[in-house]
Design an enzyme around this catalytic site. Sequence first.
Site: not given
Length: 397
Positions: A7, A90, A179, A240, A385
């Site tokens: 990743n 990823r 996600h 955000r 993940e």
Amino acid sequence: MKILVINAGSSSLKYQLINMETEEVVAKGTCERIGIAGGKLTHKANGETFVIERELPNHTEAISLVLQELVDEKAGVIRSMDEIDAVGHRVVASGEAFTKTTLVTDEVMQTMEEIAELAPLHNPAAILGINACRAVMPGKKMALVFDTSFHATMPDYAHLYAIDYDDYKQYKVRKYGAHGTSHKFVSGAAAEYLHKRPEELKIITCHLGNGSSISAVDGGKCIDTSMGFTPLAGVPMGTRSGDIDYAAVEFLCRKKGMTMAEGLTYLNKKSGMLGISGVSSDFRDLTAAKAAGNDRARLALDMFIYSCKKYVGAYMAALGGLDAIVFTAGVGENTPEVRKGIAEGMEAFGIKLDEEKNNYRNDGTIHDISAADSRVKLLVIPTNEELVIARETAALL
Ligand code: AMP
């Protein structure tokens, strides 16, 4: 079979070596400060943590150091690189170019370069990581696992924005979500936990962390998700804004003399929990500040919970029923107050949380926090993940 999961960020690189027979993490670690002074590798293997402080001028140097550690006499877990069967990378955004896990070829990398602008903060870094691995491990099979793939099943009426259709066709401006690997993992794990086939279940998955997204999963397939063209949309997050009227943004930009790009940075970095509370983007700080009487921290948490609740309600309607709600990621797994807030007042829809069960101490396992008479199961499932990336890579081989 052993799969190396990578990743890559712009200045960092996380990795896990996973034994697919047992799905055990054999070694994992992080390279930090790649391309800036003060490079560092933290490597965990054989029950120990090894730290190497060394300049890491680029991703190729970082990957080389990781491989060196993996075969090292003391810190290592394999004898040679040949024991790594494949590498899974990823990748945050695939646009419409890739809808499933894809084997790396020159042609695929060419397409990756072309779609890099879809996720300017993430995809260019992934490309650096992939190219570095290809340079250091020539000939090794590599797969790209996209965060957006799980959302590729959203129907057109759910993934399109109501803009000129020709502009969508030309520029591919639409909802892609994010996600996806996490939503896929926890919805699959929920089915397994409930001893049901995914096809039998309607699930809402709440990935609540610094970035948060909520998905509606019908029969194992995503039919809607809260993030949009980028991870800016949906519920308010750490920094955000989440969903906002574009006209308000244009107005703000004019009033504050911000360019479009500055406006975007404002919404991505200075808004959300941080903007409302003025305290922090971190939910631990927010719950502590609220407990100490800070009303803006209370407001930020209330806004987050209210927004999540609205998505749950909307997705219940979209799904036409509901069997389970799953909470995952940093906040979903560690903040009982948020889970309680989302479930509260939903009894009429068969959603009832057991307070005592909800206040469990996080031990990294699955917890059923629903009341005995709750028609909808409420589950907390730690996300993984990396394991999805490794499974997808192994399946592709
Ligand atoms: P993530 O993006 O999934 O890493 O989640 C980060 C968010 O999860 C932050 O806002 C943290 O406050 C929250 N978080 C992570 N760990 C904990 C914890 N042990 N207790 C409470 N909140 C946590």
